[in-house]
Every structure is written in structure tokens, then in C-alpha cells.
Write a protein that holds these residues in place. Structure first.
Motif, PDB file in Angstrom:
ATOM      1  N   THR A  37      15.309  44.021  46.764  1.00 24.80           N
ATOM      2  CA  THR A  37      15.886  45.124  46.013  1.00 24.80           C
ATOM      3  C   THR A  37      17.179  45.566  46.691  1.00 24.80           C
ATOM      4  OG1 THR A  37      13.744  45.897  45.231  1.00 24.80           O
ATOM      5  CG2 THR A  37      15.537  47.492  45.223  1.00 24.80           C
ATOM      6  N   VAL A  38      18.234  45.738  45.887  1.00 26.96           N
ATOM      7  CA  VAL A  38      19.551  46.043  46.437  1.00 26.96           C
ATOM      8  C   VAL A  38      20.091  47.309  45.795  1.00 26.96           C
ATOM      9  CG1 VAL A  38      21.859  45.161  46.915  1.00 26.96           C
ATOM     10  CG2 VAL A  38      19.950  43.563  46.677  1.00 26.96           C
ATOM     11  N   ALA A  39      20.535  48.247  46.636  1.00 28.03           N
ATOM     12  CA  ALA A  39      21.244  49.438  46.165  1.00 28.03           C
ATOM     13  C   ALA A  39      22.731  49.193  46.344  1.00 28.03           C
ATOM     14  CB  ALA A  39      20.804  50.675  46.941  1.00 28.03           C
ATOM     15  N   VAL A  40      23.489  49.284  45.268  1.00 26.26           N
ATOM     16  CA  VAL A  40      24.916  48.965  45.280  1.00 26.26           C
ATOM     17  C   VAL A  40      25.726  50.231  45.057  1.00 26.26           C
ATOM     18  CG1 VAL A  40      26.761  47.677  44.136  1.00 26.26           C
ATOM     19  CG2 VAL A  40      24.522  46.623  44.464  1.00 26.26           C
ATOM     20  N   THR A  41      26.745  50.422  45.889  1.00 23.46           N
ATOM     21  CA  THR A  41      27.686  51.526  45.721  1.00 23.46           C
ATOM     22  C   THR A  41      29.104  50.969  45.742  1.00 23.46           C
ATOM     23  OG1 THR A  41      26.197  53.080  46.842  1.00 23.46           O
ATOM     24  CG2 THR A  41      28.502  53.726  46.641  1.00 23.46           C
ATOM     25  N   VAL A  42      29.884  51.295  44.704  1.00 25.84           N
ATOM     26  CA  VAL A  42      31.278  50.892  44.592  1.00 25.84           C
ATOM     27  C   VAL A  42      32.074  52.109  44.113  1.00 25.84           C
ATOM     28  CG1 VAL A  42      30.839  48.427  44.199  1.00 25.84           C
ATOM     29  CG2 VAL A  42      30.802  50.014  42.270  1.00 25.84           C
ATOM     30  N   ALA A  90      25.708  51.318  55.320  1.00 27.61           N
ATOM     31  CA  ALA A  90      25.543  50.091  54.546  1.00 27.61           C
ATOM     32  C   ALA A  90      24.996  48.960  55.416  1.00 27.61           C
ATOM     33  CB  ALA A  90      26.877  49.672  53.942  1.00 27.61           C
ATOM     34  N   ASP A  91      24.071  48.182  54.836  1.00 29.79           N
ATOM     35  CA  ASP A  91      23.613  46.958  55.489  1.00 29.79           C
ATOM     36  C   ASP A  91      24.647  45.848  55.325  1.00 29.79           C
ATOM     37  OD1 ASP A  91      20.848  47.766  56.285  1.00 29.79           O
ATOM     38  OD2 ASP A  91      20.662  48.038  54.114  1.00 29.79           O
ATOM     39  N   VAL A 104      27.671  48.106  50.002  1.00 23.71           N
ATOM     40  CA  VAL A 104      28.787  48.972  49.648  1.00 23.71           C
ATOM     41  C   VAL A 104      30.034  48.120  49.485  1.00 23.71           C
ATOM     42  CG1 VAL A 104      30.343  50.789  50.480  1.00 23.71           C
ATOM     43  CG2 VAL A 104      27.870  51.048  50.735  1.00 23.71           C
ATOM     44  N   GLY A 105      30.767  48.356  48.398  1.00 29.62           N
ATOM     45  CA  GLY A 105      32.016  47.643  48.152  1.00 29.62           C
ATOM     46  C   GLY A 105      33.165  48.603  47.980  1.00 29.62           C
ATOM     47  N   GLU A 106      34.281  48.314  48.621  1.00 27.97           N
ATOM     48  CA  GLU A 106      35.500  49.111  48.493  1.00 27.97           C
ATOM     49  C   GLU A 106      36.671  48.158  48.289  1.00 27.97           C
ATOM     50  OE1 GLU A 106      34.732  53.118  51.076  1.00 27.97           O
ATOM     51  OE2 GLU A 106      35.505  51.382  52.187  1.00 27.97           O
ATOM     52  N   SER A 107      37.774  48.719  47.793  1.00 28.03           N
ATOM     53  CA  SER A 107      38.899  47.849  47.493  1.00 28.03           C
ATOM     54  C   SER A 107      40.219  48.579  47.663  1.00 28.03           C
ATOM     55  CB  SER A 107      38.795  47.322  46.054  1.00 28.03           C
ATOM     56  OG  SER A 107      39.978  46.679  45.665  1.00 28.03           O
ATOM     57  N   ALA A 108      41.157  47.922  48.352  1.00 29.77           N
ATOM     58  CA  ALA A 108      42.532  48.390  48.375  1.00 29.77           C
ATOM     59  C   ALA A 108      43.187  48.043  47.040  1.00 29.77           C
ATOM     60  CB  ALA A 108      43.289  47.739  49.534  1.00 29.77           C
ATOM     61  N   LEU A 109      44.363  48.568  46.813  1.00 32.40           N
ATOM     62  CA  LEU A 109      45.042  48.397  45.534  1.00 32.40           C
ATOM     63  C   LEU A 109      45.211  46.920  45.192  1.00 32.40           C
ATOM     64  CD1 LEU A 109      46.510  49.864  43.215  1.00 32.40           C
ATOM     65  CD2 LEU A 109      48.627  49.648  44.537  1.00 32.40           C
ATOM     66  N   GLY A 110      44.769  46.548  43.975  1.00 34.80           N
ATOM     67  CA  GLY A 110      44.948  45.197  43.483  1.00 34.80           C
ATOM     68  C   GLY A 110      43.904  44.189  43.899  1.00 34.80           C
ATOM     69  N   SER A 111      42.840  44.616  44.560  1.00 36.44           N
ATOM     70  CA  SER A 111      41.833  43.672  45.056  1.00 36.44           C
ATOM     71  C   SER A 111      40.436  43.971  44.541  1.00 36.44           C
ATOM     72  CB  SER A 111      41.832  43.663  46.590  1.00 36.44           C
ATOM     73  OG  SER A 111      43.068  43.212  47.089  1.00 36.44           O
ATOM     74  N   ALA A 129      38.402  39.051  49.924  1.00 37.61           N
ATOM     75  CA  ALA A 129      37.394  40.002  50.391  1.00 37.61           C
ATOM     76  C   ALA A 129      36.781  39.519  51.696  1.00 37.61           C
ATOM     77  CB  ALA A 129      36.302  40.193  49.344  1.00 37.61           C
ATOM     78  N   THR A 130      36.405  40.484  52.520  1.00 40.49           N
ATOM     79  CA  THR A 130      35.629  40.203  53.728  1.00 40.49           C
ATOM     80  C   THR A 130      34.270  40.865  53.596  1.00 40.49           C
ATOM     81  OG1 THR A 130      36.552  42.151  54.853  1.00 40.49           O
ATOM     82  CG2 THR A 130      37.666  40.033  55.203  1.00 40.49           C
ATOM     83  N   VAL A 131      33.268  40.263  54.236  1.00 36.95           N
ATOM     84  CA  VAL A 131      31.899  40.757  54.188  1.00 36.95           C
ATOM     85  C   VAL A 131      31.448  41.042  55.618  1.00 36.95           C
ATOM     86  CG1 VAL A 131      29.527  40.290  53.468  1.00 36.95           C
ATOM     87  CG2 VAL A 131      31.455  39.361  52.140  1.00 36.95           C
ATOM     88  N   THR A 132      30.954  42.260  55.844  1.00 35.70           N
ATOM     89  CA  THR A 132      30.483  42.649  57.169  1.00 35.70           C
ATOM     90  C   THR A 132      28.989  42.929  57.107  1.00 35.70           C
ATOM     91  OG1 THR A 132      32.625  43.644  57.709  1.00 35.70           O
ATOM     92  CG2 THR A 132      30.752  44.291  59.065  1.00 35.70           C
ATOM     93  N   PHE A 133      28.200  42.239  57.958  1.00 35.05           N
ATOM     94  CA  PHE A 133      26.755  42.465  58.043  1.00 35.05           C
ATOM     95  C   PHE A 133      26.282  41.985  59.402  1.00 35.05           C
ATOM     96  CE2 PHE A 133      27.372  38.241  56.402  1.00 35.05           C
ATOM     97  CZ  PHE A 133      26.414  37.459  57.046  1.00 35.05           C
ATOM     98  N   ALA A 134      25.250  42.638  59.912  1.00 27.85           N
ATOM     99  CA  ALA A 134      24.645  42.251  61.190  1.00 27.85           C
ATOM    100  C   ALA A 134      25.708  42.086  62.273  1.00 27.85           C
ATOM    101  CB  ALA A 134      23.827  40.975  61.031  1.00 27.85           C
ATOM    102  N   ASN A 135      26.667  43.043  62.302  1.00 23.61           N
ATOM    103  CA  ASN A 135      27.741  43.035  63.308  1.00 23.61           C
ATOM    104  C   ASN A 135      28.637  41.805  63.216  1.00 23.61           C
ATOM    105  OD1 ASN A 135      26.881  45.499  64.480  1.00 23.61           O
ATOM    106  ND2 ASN A 135      25.268  44.375  65.584  1.00 23.61           N
TER     107      ASN A 135
END
Length: 331
Positions: A255-260, A295-296, A227-234, A306-312
Motif C-alpha cells: 500500500t502506497v500513500a502518494v503526495t504531490v 517520506a520513504d 512524495v514527489g516534487e518538481s521544479a519548473l518544467g519537470s 528525476a532523481t529518486v531518494t530512498f534508504a539513504n
């Protein structure tokens, strides 16, 4: 009808002809009708014929090719096909996300005009509409006509290479603990699945045969949710991070399911184009909170990075990639 009288403008040649005719009339008024007929009448006939030709001509039409999508820094060729009743100089308009060597050409009464663009920035960028400056056959009058129709140049986000063990713990959980222990490459055969194909190695073979990545043990793979999200301008930073992560997982058969913010899609190994097209178009924004919680891998664009969060774990994407661009994602 191409235009009306108010839109006609004399060219330099037209002004010259009119000036000569006027001077001839003033200087020759006392010399009789024969002197006037020698200069003034032909000039007036030419001016009238030129104006009538433009007033009666049909508007020019322009059709253009749609360039193949690509990555920033790549070049593409766009072909315009112009149809005009009168001599025409076509000028193409471009959005800010692409550059061009030249976008203007004289095409006579119609023809083919090609120009080259450089893809500069992620997104969907308009090509056109084109403006045609048309003149009569004598070059005495002109008018500018904006034609209908546009197309777009789609620019994917940049993709960065990641270290092989970047998502090791996450991949192991999905594919099995021993899955990450690579054994060898061999030719694709009966009983092999698509997820076992090593796409990058297969693309480099001259015989166009698939090769399979064989591991010490196997398990049934499930898809990972990104899952990807973005604040204004990023949005650019978010899209680049998601594209790089999906490319990395794609290469190892996940296999990857992507949501933006602009939608969602599923990328099976060997088919990443749907994700790249989605990420090329997505903008700033947020997704359904339930998708975020499940999201995984969660990517957040903020402050131009950007920051990436996975596996805590939460890490900066720049630390995962080292800033190394990859151009082999579609190989």
C-alpha cells in the motif's frame, strides 16, 4: 434567435443568385415588369427567405462523450451529438495534448459525428467547444456559431518497468526480511488478504480467478510514503517516476500513500487508478516540508529528469527503469 443580420454572410451560391438577379434587373429594366418578375422576384424571394430562416433559427447544440483516460500513444473515440434547425457543419476544437484524424463533418439538420483522437501528452486536455457553420436550406447565407460545453481527455503519465530488486531493501523493511523470498502462486482462498493477491498473474488467467503470491514468511504490512516534487518544467518526469514506483510496489502487494503538489491519495494493491489520475493532473511545485521529511521514497523532478531518494540513496530514475515502458499497469 440564432444570429443577427450583421453576422450573416452570403455563400458562393448566394452571391451567384444576387449577381444574376442584379444583371437581370439591369438588362431587363426596359423590357417591362414581366421580364423582371421571371428572374428578379424569385431570386429576391429566395434571398429573403434564406436570411429570415437563419435569423429565426435556434442556435445548434452539441453534446459529446467523455473518452476513457489512458496512456500516451493510445487512441480513443469521441462521439458528438448535434441538434440543429438548419444544415450544419460542425468543427471541434482540441487542446495541444491530443491529435485527431479529422474534427469536421457535415451533419445536416443534426446527427452523430465521431472522431478518433490519439493521446499524446500527460495532462487534462480540453475537447471543444465546437463551432457550427450553419446555412439556410437553400444554401444562400451562412454564419458561424460557437456552441457551449466541453469535456476533457485525461492522459496518464508513462509508466516504466523496474527491476524486481530495485526497492528490495525498502520493501524488506516494510514487509519483512523474508517477504521478498517468493515461494509459489496458488489459488485465492479463505483467510487470504487482498495484499497477497498477485494482480498481474490473476489478470492473465482466463477463468477470472485470483491467484495468491505465497512467500516463505509473512509480516504485517504498513504503507510506504512516496512524495514527489518538481521544479519548473519537470512535472512530467516527476509524475512518470512516481507512477512507475507506485506500479512496482503495487505489483508486490504494498500500500502506497502518494503526495504531490496537486494533492495526495492512497493506492491499495489492486487500485492504482486514483494515483494515475492524480499524477495526470499534477503540475510543478512543492509539498509540505514535513511530508517530505517523513517520506520513504522522495522523487524530485528537475531539469527535465528525476532523481529518486530512498534508504539513504539517491539515484537517477532512468538508471532504475532502463527506459522500458510498461503497458500492463492496469492489467
Amino acid at each position: 434567435m440564432l444570429t443577427n443580420v450583421r453576422n450573416l454572410r452570403p455563400t458562393r451560391r448566394g452571391l451567384t443568385v444576387f449577381t444574376v438577379a442584379l444583371l437581370a434587373f439591369l438588362l431587363g429594366a426596359g423590357a417591362g415588369a414581366r421580364s423582371l418578375n421571371a428572374v428578379v422576384v424569385p431570386a429576391l424571394v429566395g434571398l429573403g427567405a434564406g436570411a429570415v430562416q437563419l435569423l429565426r433559427a435556434d442556435p445548434p447544440t452539441v453534446e459529446r462523450s467523455t473518452p476513457e483516460a489512458g496512456f500516451p500513444g493510445e487512441s480513443r473515440t469521441v462521439t458528438l451529438s448535434v441538434d440543429a434547425d438548419v444544415p450544419c457543419t460542425v468543427t471541434e476544437s482540441l487542446a495541444d495534448g491530443v491529435d485527431a484524424d479529422t474534427t469536421e463533418a457535415a451533419v445536416g439538420h443534426g446527427g452523430i459525428f465521431e472522431y478518433h483522437i490519439e493521446l499524446r501528452r500527460r495532462g487534462e486536455h480540453d475537447l471543444g467547444p465546437a463551432t457550427c457553420r450553419v446555412t439556410d436550406s437553400l444554401g444562400l447565407f451562412r454564419t458561424d456559431v460557437e456552441t457551449a460545453g466541453t469535456t476533457t481527455a485525461l492522459v496518464y503519465p508513462d509508466v516504466y518497468g523496474l527491476e524486481d530488486d530495485t526497492l528490495g531493501s525498502l520493501v524488506s523493511r516494510v514487509l519483512g526480511d523474508d517477504r521478498s523470498s517468493f515461494d509459489r502462486l496458488r489459488e485465492y482462498g479463505p483467510g487470504d488478504t487482498m495484499r497477497d493477491i498477485h494482480w498481474r498473474a490473476s489478470a492473465k488467467r482466463t477463468d477470472e480467478e485470483f491467484v495468491v503470491a505465497e512467500y516463505e514468511s509473512r509480516s504485517e504490512a504498513t504503507q510506504l510514503e512516496v512524495v514527489g516534487e518538481s521544479a519548473l518544467g519537470s512535472a512530467d518526469a516527476m509524475a512518470e517516476s512516481v507512477a512507475s514506483l507506485v506500479s512496482h510496489l503495487h505489483d508486490i502487494g504494498v500500500t502506497v500513500a502518494v503526495t504531490v503538489p496537486d494533492g495526495s491519495t492512497v493506492a491499495h494493491p489492486g487500485d492504482i487508478v486514483s494515483v494515475l489520475r492524480l499524477l495526470a493532473r499534477t503540475d510543478d511545485g512543492w509539498v509540505d516540508p514535513e511530508r517530505r521529511r517523513n517520506a520513504d521514497v522522495y522523487v524530485l523532478g528537475r531539469g527535465g529528469s528525476a532523481t529518486v531518494t530512498f534508504a539513504n540513496r539517491e539515484v537517477d530514475f532512468e538508471g532504475l527503469s532502463g527506459g522500458n515502458r510498461s503497458r500492463e499497469v492496469l492489467a
